[in-house]
Design a protein around this motif. Structure first.
Motif, PDB file in Angstrom:
ATOM      1  N   ALA A 109       0.910  -1.045   0.082  1.00  0.00           N
ATOM      2  CA  ALA A 109      -0.146  -0.018   0.068  1.00  0.00           C
ATOM      3  C   ALA A 109       0.814   1.278  -0.091  1.00  0.00           C
ATOM      4  O   ALA A 109       2.001   1.307   0.577  1.00  0.00           O
ATOM      5  CB  ALA A 109      -0.957  -0.006   1.229  1.00  0.00           C
ATOM      6  N   GLY A 110       0.445   2.386  -0.799  1.00  0.00           N
ATOM      7  CA  GLY A 110       1.291   3.540  -0.876  1.00  0.00           C
ATOM      8  C   GLY A 110       1.869   3.616  -2.191  1.00  0.00           C
ATOM      9  O   GLY A 110       2.614   4.668  -2.684  1.00  0.00           O
ATOM     10  N   PHE A 111       1.908   2.366  -3.234  1.00  0.00           N
ATOM     11  CA  PHE A 111       2.660   2.665  -4.496  1.00  0.00           C
ATOM     12  C   PHE A 111       1.633   3.259  -5.245  1.00  0.00           C
ATOM     13  O   PHE A 111       0.458   3.125  -5.019  1.00  0.00           O
ATOM     14  CB  PHE A 111       2.904   1.158  -5.007  1.00  0.00           C
ATOM     15  CG  PHE A 111       4.027   0.599  -4.527  1.00  0.00           C
ATOM     16  CD1 PHE A 111       5.265   1.261  -4.499  1.00  0.00           C
ATOM     17  CD2 PHE A 111       4.008  -0.663  -3.910  1.00  0.00           C
ATOM     18  CE1 PHE A 111       6.547   0.474  -4.256  1.00  0.00           C
ATOM     19  CE2 PHE A 111       5.213  -1.640  -3.386  1.00  0.00           C
ATOM     20  CZ  PHE A 111       6.325  -0.539  -3.636  1.00  0.00           C
ATOM     21  N   GLY A 150       7.402   2.199   5.611  1.00  0.00           N
ATOM     22  CA  GLY A 150       6.895   2.411   6.831  1.00  0.00           C
ATOM     23  C   GLY A 150       5.605   1.686   7.003  1.00  0.00           C
ATOM     24  O   GLY A 150       4.673   1.979   7.962  1.00  0.00           O
ATOM     25  N   ALA A 151       5.213   0.986   6.063  1.00  0.00           N
ATOM     26  CA  ALA A 151       3.855   0.192   6.069  1.00  0.00           C
ATOM     27  C   ALA A 151       3.772  -0.719   7.387  1.00  0.00           C
ATOM     28  O   ALA A 151       4.767  -1.152   7.845  1.00  0.00           O
ATOM     29  CB  ALA A 151       3.756  -0.807   4.969  1.00  0.00           C
ATOM     30  N   ALA A 154      19.248  -1.700  12.038  1.00  0.00           N
ATOM     31  CA  ALA A 154      18.078  -0.777  11.771  1.00  0.00           C
ATOM     32  C   ALA A 154      16.858  -1.808  11.355  1.00  0.00           C
ATOM     33  O   ALA A 154      15.679  -1.402  11.371  1.00  0.00           O
ATOM     34  CB  ALA A 154      18.619   0.100  10.923  1.00  0.00           C
ATOM     35  N   ARG A 155      17.437  -2.793  10.525  1.00  0.00           N
ATOM     36  CA  ARG A 155      16.474  -3.464   9.853  1.00  0.00           C
ATOM     37  C   ARG A 155      15.640  -4.441  11.073  1.00  0.00           C
ATOM     38  O   ARG A 155      14.187  -4.632  10.841  1.00  0.00           O
ATOM     39  CB  ARG A 155      17.201  -4.563   8.865  1.00  0.00           C
ATOM     40  CG  ARG A 155      17.694  -4.033   7.587  1.00  0.00           C
ATOM     41  CD  ARG A 155      18.391  -5.046   6.691  1.00  0.00           C
ATOM     42  NE  ARG A 155      19.004  -4.301   5.682  1.00  0.00           N
ATOM     43  CZ  ARG A 155      20.410  -4.602   5.212  1.00  0.00           C
ATOM     44  NH1 ARG A 155      20.979  -5.421   5.988  1.00  0.00           N
ATOM     45  NH2 ARG A 155      20.907  -3.809   4.205  1.00  0.00           N
ATOM     46  N   VAL A 156      16.303  -4.820  12.059  1.00  0.00           N
ATOM     47  CA  VAL A 156      15.462  -5.536  13.098  1.00  0.00           C
ATOM     48  C   VAL A 156      14.600  -4.293  13.689  1.00  0.00           C
ATOM     49  O   VAL A 156      13.220  -4.879  14.007  1.00  0.00           O
ATOM     50  CB  VAL A 156      16.624  -6.206  14.167  1.00  0.00           C
ATOM     51  CG1 VAL A 156      15.679  -6.718  15.206  1.00  0.00           C
ATOM     52  CG2 VAL A 156      17.332  -7.279  13.491  1.00  0.00           C
ATOM     53  N   LEU A 157      15.006  -3.331  14.060  1.00  0.00           N
ATOM     54  CA  LEU A 157      14.198  -2.446  14.606  1.00  0.00           C
ATOM     55  C   LEU A 157      12.953  -1.946  13.784  1.00  0.00           C
ATOM     56  O   LEU A 157      11.943  -1.644  14.176  1.00  0.00           O
ATOM     57  CB  LEU A 157      15.074  -1.132  14.908  1.00  0.00           C
ATOM     58  CG  LEU A 157      16.033  -1.204  16.148  1.00  0.00           C
ATOM     59  CD1 LEU A 157      16.755  -0.215  16.498  1.00  0.00           C
ATOM     60  CD2 LEU A 157      15.548  -1.985  17.510  1.00  0.00           C
ATOM     61  N   ARG A 158      13.324  -1.646  12.710  1.00  0.00           N
ATOM     62  CA  ARG A 158      12.149  -1.321  11.745  1.00  0.00           C
ATOM     63  C   ARG A 158      11.171  -2.272  11.767  1.00  0.00           C
ATOM     64  O   ARG A 158       9.836  -2.042  11.666  1.00  0.00           O
ATOM     65  CB  ARG A 158      12.602  -1.139  10.110  1.00  0.00           C
ATOM     66  CG  ARG A 158      11.414  -0.671   9.033  1.00  0.00           C
ATOM     67  CD  ARG A 158      12.313  -0.567   7.735  1.00  0.00           C
ATOM     68  NE  ARG A 158      13.141   0.703   7.704  1.00  0.00           N
ATOM     69  CZ  ARG A 158      14.607   0.489   7.754  1.00  0.00           C
ATOM     70  NH1 ARG A 158      14.949  -0.731   7.500  1.00  0.00           N
ATOM     71  NH2 ARG A 158      15.210   1.682   7.773  1.00  0.00           N
ATOM     72  N   LEU A 159      11.438  -3.803  11.700  1.00  0.00           N
ATOM     73  CA  LEU A 159      10.269  -4.620  11.575  1.00  0.00           C
ATOM     74  C   LEU A 159       9.551  -4.464  13.092  1.00  0.00           C
ATOM     75  O   LEU A 159       8.223  -4.729  13.076  1.00  0.00           O
ATOM     76  CB  LEU A 159      10.958  -6.040  11.629  1.00  0.00           C
ATOM     77  CG  LEU A 159       9.853  -7.233  11.208  1.00  0.00           C
ATOM     78  CD1 LEU A 159       9.092  -6.975  10.209  1.00  0.00           C
ATOM     79  CD2 LEU A 159      10.783  -8.324  11.150  1.00  0.00           C
ATOM     80  N   LYS A 160      10.132  -4.170  14.150  1.00  0.00           N
ATOM     81  CA  LYS A 160       9.579  -4.392  15.498  1.00  0.00           C
ATOM     82  C   LYS A 160       8.640  -2.735  15.334  1.00  0.00           C
ATOM     83  O   LYS A 160       7.501  -3.105  16.012  1.00  0.00           O
ATOM     84  CB  LYS A 160      10.363  -4.129  16.654  1.00  0.00           C
ATOM     85  CG  LYS A 160      11.302  -5.320  16.725  1.00  0.00           C
ATOM     86  CD  LYS A 160      12.289  -5.163  17.848  1.00  0.00           C
ATOM     87  CE  LYS A 160      13.094  -6.363  18.168  1.00  0.00           C
ATOM     88  NZ  LYS A 160      14.114  -6.554  19.254  1.00  0.00           N
TER      89      LYS A 160
END
Length: 766
Positions: free
Chosen positions: A212-214, A235-236, A384-390
């Motif tokens: 969503a967002g594309f 940011g989804a 950052a990838r781990v945190l982003r998923l959280k």
């Protein structure tokens, strides 16, 4: 309005990337390293007591080590390896409370209040007590029904999230090229396009719409392998009943030499890209949150240390922005080439691994930074990838489960529907099936006939006694009133004991129809030895398939073959049903032969429906069935050669990819090119309602490299009433083939049939 003193990472209205950057800037190297570690076995984090659950010293030591916890594997896992069963593990009703207890401790242990990711096995349903068990992937492949699988995947995600789990580990990327491999059951089949379509369905079902967002012209299309590369919106957010999926295993694990688990793979780059990568690429385009790097090597370098694979291809070429998790202990295995586990961890991180699993190597990343083996910038990128998923999961706002479990009957209905759709009729000489109305006496025979334990497949939690239906149960429940159903097991799944065969022969001889249920088993038992990564070692009891249970031959074994010979020799019409995790070589003695793969707990009901004619056999083979193990490999999409067959046997498979009979018959008209589509008229020429899977194959004519004999380009199922004709239109844009030249288009009901039909030649744009 947000309090100006609130840290940005605590502001739910701030962009996800801003929150990640703010939190990362506040973390020490020790805390960062902790976010990349998933060292603990989750079942060691708790202890069941009379009052509920209590945390263990092992969990406290783990959270103290890194002032928090990045991820925890298998909090709800239950099986013989973990030692968790209904006496000591969390069921459906108390899992959420356990998740809250553990998560509360993790957050309290973290200076910055960072929650943990709870990572769970969901290979064919959540591998937890009371979780819905679905048929194994090979059975899913036999359905050729991505829409049905998508609904089942959504149900599995909802169960996982309601219990407190976050990430789903699902096998989807392995391609079955050698049936001797014990993990063949975890593959969707031997074909990259079929696997890609089902992988897309898996990601859509589990994650929901993460694109969503594309702009409207940017949304990824469902044609596997041909849509422009798109990654999920950074940011989804995941819905509360959706779960980020970890697709495993990346890449080429199904091509290990000799069908031996974790052995080397001898793959050229073209074979890798044409056969073993399309499912992964489709998953990435569908928005998969994570991939798991495989054990095997690619071009001499293990996948978890392979920068060309994990960074240059996956991230730089494909644009993947998600997480890469190493398979269990795969990082530590790299010490064989680096010399020690510190440098092994550095190699994996530099290659593109973000999250380890049970390894020691990643626990030393702080030392690796100090020694200059890895930069802090590289460390930060992974963190950052781990945190982003959280943040995408909303764990900083709501770290505890909030949704209700879906009704259990929904899971049963979906599991049974998949099992029913997977039943594949391989031959039916003389119309043995469906069971004729005149058959008033049915003998149900064989070691698989009265058990559900061996219907489940590997990676399955213990079931409550009485859960599910065996073939015997199903026939007793569904056969017409007054039908005399008698039972004799005949023999065990393994071993040479033939003492039960006379009873089985007597039952068959006194019946109008014999249903002989044979096969294998991936059922783990407490007396099975396991490796540190959970693979079976020195399998005992009746385990003949599953992780670590590879075979040199594909025979069912002496006792089962003797039982088959004896029952068919009675002259009673016999239908053989195979419940199995890989294709076995079975003599064609019986009048009818079906395979149901591992159909799940309620597979007996689905099989009985097909045997009795209450449901059509709609499954189609996702793999080729060999005549003997000496033929291997026998996949249909081999290179187009002019070499002959063997002197002593046919080189072609016994049953080809895509094959499957029905209780009715279908006729295909000549295919036509209509714009960017292939059209074909399909007619049900029989007397029963039925489903045909229209399979579109291509055969490349003018090509810069040596072509394959056939390639599945697309497929579409059509259901027709007796005498009904329908025009089926399947998309076929010539730009999708990415080459100049010409192709033959062949439309048929199987790969073998496709070689016999008249093709349509399509010129490609140059």
């Amino acid at each position: 309005m947000t309090d100006p003193t609130t840290p940005v990472y605590r502001d739910p209205n701030a962009p996800v990337d801003s929150r990640v950057c703010d939190l990362l800037a506040r973390m020490t190297v020790r805390e960062k390293v902790g976010q990349l570690n998933q060292r603990m076995y989750g079942w060691n984090a708790y202890r069941r007591t009379a009052e509920g659950y209590e945390l263990t010293d092992a969990l406290r030591a783990e959270t103290d080590r890194f002032a928090g916890l990045g991820a925890l594997y298998g909090l709800f896992r239950a099986d013989a390896w973990s030692g968790v069963d209904h006496t000591n593990g969390p069921g459906a009703q108390d899992s959420a409370a356990l998740a809250e207890l553990v998560q509360g401790h993790v957050i309290a242990s973290s200076r910055l209040g960072i929650p943990a990711l709870f990572v769970e096995e969901v290979p064919h349903g959540h591998m937890a007590l009371d979780g819905t068990v679905l048929p194994v992937n090979l059975a899913i492949g036999a359905t050729w029904d991505p829409d049905l699988y998508e609904r089942a995947a959504a149900h599995a995600a909802a169960e996982l999230r309601a219990r407190g789990g976050h990430m789903a580990l699902v096998s989807a990327l392995d391609i079955a090229r050698d049936p001797r491999w014990g993990r063949t059951e975890e593959c969707f089949g031997e074909d990259p396009h079929l696997a890609a379509r089902l992988t897309e369905a898996l990601v859509r079902g589990m994650q929901g719409d993460m694109t969503a967002g594309f702009a409207s012209d940017q949304v990824p299309v469902t044609r596997a392998g041909f849509a422009p590369d798109k990654a999920p919106v950074t940011g989804a957010r995941f819905a509360p009943d959706k779960a980020p999926v970890v697709l495993k295993h990346f890449a080429g694990q199904g091509a290990t030499v000799g069908g031996r688990n974790s052995a080397e793979s001898e793959l050229g780059l073209r074979e890798l890209h044409e056969i073993h990568l399309p499912a992964a690429r489709a998953g990435v385009r569908a928005g998969a949150a994570a991939l798991m790097s495989a054990y095997n090597e690619v071009d001499g370098l293990p996948c978890s240390g392979n920068r060309a694979l994990l960074t240059q291809l996956l991230r730089e070429e494909w644009g993947f922005e998600g997480l890469v998790m190493a398979d269990g202990l795969a990082v530590d295995r790299l010490a064989r080439i680096t010399g020690d586990k510190v440098s092994a961890g550095a190699l994996a991180l530099n290659a593109g691994v973000d999250l380890s699993l049970w390894d020691e190597g990643f626990t030393h990343l702080e030392e690796a930074v100090e020694r200059g083996l890895v930069s802090e910038e590289t460390l930060d990128t992974a963190v950052a990838r781990v945190l982003r998923l959280k943040f995408q999961l909303g764990l900083f706002e709501q770290p505890y489960p909030t949704t209700e479990l879906p009704p259990p009957h929904q899971g049963r209905e979906l599991s049974t529907a998949l099992a029913r759709a997977a039943v594949t009729l391989l031959h039916n000489d003389g119309g043995v099936l469906p069971t004729p109305a005149t058959a008033s006496r049915i003998a149900v025979i064989g070691p698989q006939s009265a058990t559900t334990a061996h219907q489940l497949g590997d990676y399955t939690a213990p079931q409550h006694p009485g859960t599910g239906t065996s073939v015997l149960d199903g026939l007793r429940q569904l056969a017409p009133p007054g039908t005399d159903i008698r039972h004799a097991p005949g023999c065990a799944l393994t071993g040479d004991d033939l003492s039960g065969i006379p009873e089985a022969v007597a039952a068959a001889a006194a019946s109008d129809l014999a249903v002989l249920v044979l096969g294998g088993s991936s059922a783990r038992t407490p007396d099975t030895d396991f490796d540190a990564n959970g693979a079976a070692r020195n399998a005992v009891s009746e385990m003949t398939c599953g992780e670590g249970v590879d075979l040199a031959g594909l025979s069912l074994g002496r006792a089962q073959l003797a039982l088959l010979d004896a029952v068919t020799a009675t002259g009673t019409p016999t239908a053989v049903v195979l419940i199995q995790g890989r294709p076995h070589v079975v003599p064609e003695h019986a009048g009818a032969l079906l395979t149901a793969w591992y159909p799940g707990p309620w597979g007996g009901e689905a099989i009985a429906e097909v045997l009795l004619g209450r449901a059509e056999p709609t499954g189609r083979l996702p793999v080729s069935i060999p005549r003997s193990v000496a033929q291997l490999p026998v996949y249909y999409n081999h290179k187009d050669t002019e070499y002959g067959g063997y002197v002593d046997t046919d080189a072609e498979p016994l049953y080809s990819f895509g094959h499957g009979l029905s209780y009715t018959s279908f006729e295909y008209g000549p295919p036509r090119v209509a714009g960017n589509a292939i059209e074909v008229d399909v007619t049900n020429t029989g007397k029963r309602h039925g489903r045909s899977v229209v399979q579109v194959y291509i055969r490349r004519l003018l090509t810069p490299v040596w072509p394959r004999t056939l390639e599945l380009h697309d497929f579409q199922a059509v259901e027709l009433a007796p005498g009904e004709r329908r025009r089926v239109e399947i998309p076929f844009g010539t730009d999708q083939l990415e080459q100049v030249g010409a192709v033959e288009v062949r439309v048929a009901q199987s790969a073998r049939a496709a070689l016999a039909v008249e093709p349509v030649v399509v010129r490609l744009k140059g």
